[in-house]
Write a protein that holds these residues in place. Sequence first.
Motif, short mmCIF file in Angstrom:
data_model
loop_
_atom_site.label_atom_id
_atom_site.label_comp_id
_atom_site.label_asym_id
_atom_site.label_seq_id
_atom_site.Cartn_x
_atom_site.Cartn_y
_atom_site.Cartn_z
N ILE A 250 39.70 -12.44 34.29
CA ILE A 250 40.75 -12.92 33.39
C ILE A 250 41.56 -14.02 34.07
O ILE A 250 41.89 -15.04 33.45
CB ILE A 250 41.64 -11.75 32.94
N ALA A 251 41.87 -13.83 35.35
CA ALA A 251 42.62 -14.85 36.09
C ALA A 251 41.84 -16.16 36.17
O ALA A 251 42.41 -17.24 35.99
CB ALA A 251 42.94 -14.34 37.49
N GLU A 252 40.54 -16.06 36.43
CA GLU A 252 39.72 -17.27 36.54
C GLU A 252 39.68 -18.06 35.23
O GLU A 252 39.56 -19.28 35.24
CB GLU A 252 38.30 -16.89 36.95
N ARG A 253 39.82 -17.36 34.10
CA ARG A 253 39.78 -18.02 32.79
C ARG A 253 41.17 -18.32 32.26
O ARG A 253 41.34 -18.63 31.09
CB ARG A 253 39.01 -17.12 31.81
N ARG A 254 42.19 -18.21 33.10
CA ARG A 254 43.58 -18.49 32.74
C ARG A 254 44.02 -17.64 31.54
O ARG A 254 44.67 -18.10 30.62
CB ARG A 254 43.77 -19.97 32.44
N GLY A 255 43.61 -16.38 31.58
CA GLY A 255 43.94 -15.46 30.50
C GLY A 255 45.22 -14.69 30.77
O GLY A 255 45.97 -14.97 31.71
N VAL A 256 45.45 -13.68 29.93
CA VAL A 256 46.69 -12.89 29.99
C VAL A 256 46.36 -11.42 29.73
O VAL A 256 45.49 -11.10 28.92
CB VAL A 256 47.71 -13.40 28.94
N VAL A 257 47.09 -10.55 30.40
CA VAL A 257 47.05 -9.10 30.15
C VAL A 257 48.45 -8.65 29.78
O VAL A 257 49.42 -8.96 30.49
CB VAL A 257 46.55 -8.32 31.38
N GLY A 258 48.56 -7.91 28.68
CA GLY A 258 49.84 -7.35 28.26
C GLY A 258 50.00 -5.93 28.75
O GLY A 258 49.16 -5.06 28.45
N LEU A 259 51.07 -5.67 29.50
CA LEU A 259 51.34 -4.32 30.02
C LEU A 259 51.52 -3.34 28.87
O LEU A 259 52.41 -3.49 28.03
CB LEU A 259 52.61 -4.35 30.87
N ASN A 260 50.68 -2.31 28.85
CA ASN A 260 50.76 -1.26 27.85
C ASN A 260 51.81 -0.23 28.27
O ASN A 260 51.79 0.26 29.39
CB ASN A 260 49.38 -0.59 27.70
N PHE A 261 52.75 0.09 27.36
CA PHE A 261 53.82 1.04 27.67
C PHE A 261 53.38 2.50 27.50
O PHE A 261 54.16 3.40 27.81
CB PHE A 261 55.03 0.81 26.77
#
Length: 352
Positions: A250-261
């Motif tokens: 994901i980092a290599e593709r300049r993506g994003v992860v949303g923290l799940n609560f």
Amino acid sequence: MTDLVPVFDGHNDVLLRLCGRRAPAGEIAFLDGTADGQLDLPRARAGGFVGGFFAIFPPSPASLDFTAFETPDGLDVPLPEPLAIGEARVSTLAMVSLMLRIERESAGRVRICRDGAALRTAIADGALAVILHVEGAEAIDPDLAMLDVLHAAGLRSLGPVWSRPNIFGHGVPFRFPSSPDTGPGLTDAGKRLVRACNRLKILVDLSHMNEKGFWDVAALSDAPLVATHSNVHAVTPTARNLTDRQLDAIAERRGVVGLNFATSFLRGDGRMSTATSLDWMLRHLDALLARLGEHGVAFGSDFDGAEVPEAIGTVAGLPVLIEAMRAHGYGETLIRRIACDNWLDVVARTIG
């Protein structure tokens, strides 16, 4: 609201919570507020919530009681049977209709956004900015005709699978401890769906997808890799969380992860309990930042779809998390990126 940090969120299930109410009860409940649930417009205003991905999730006929499957050794929840397309279409269209009615009745207070420019304009104007998101594509036929219909209605984000299998692929079970490598990946129909989403500029969400499906999307898609509401497997080894190798991709593709609560994806023991310290959220944020950098981390609360830490409780409690991030040493620029700006950036790069 001027002193609140604006929050744009990766996932909520408020449409599922409200769609069973007869019109106009659902739209009134959202716009005027309710005593139940975790998200509505008044509480969004109170918490600095300026918008997010609003999920359209076609539910299985029987609801899952996660706690019934907890054991001293962990959790293993049997997945529901695949959902018939006709049944999925009824609930999917009902939730799309509800969101369209909310927008219509809001007098400009709520806007469905179809591109990044519209998203930023809505937020600047003080409107709640909505991205329509499908979580589980059971309503979409193999020929993808329904995808065109949903896109015309405003759909700009799609998770091909929820955890149960469908014609497009296989999701991860709710299992702890477990690797996300739990079965086969995308089907041929799933690969066609990903290509069509790229063509239509619909964001493809990797949350709920198993590891083989993740790598299938990574190989097929030309867009940033995004998981709207997922956490770190190295911290909480549940099948729903992402491995270091996945996070690096994901980092290599300049993506994003949303923290799940959701507490079961935060805690080290995988338990579902609102008595969960915010320290677990900070631990996941630290791990996400270490892998993704300051431009790759966001929020994906799962409001109205999960039990969240009692210190937050509802969307109105978001400032509690922001203050915990400050106390943990995060600077204001980083907090603003995680809370809002990183989603706005990746949305602009994905849907235009």
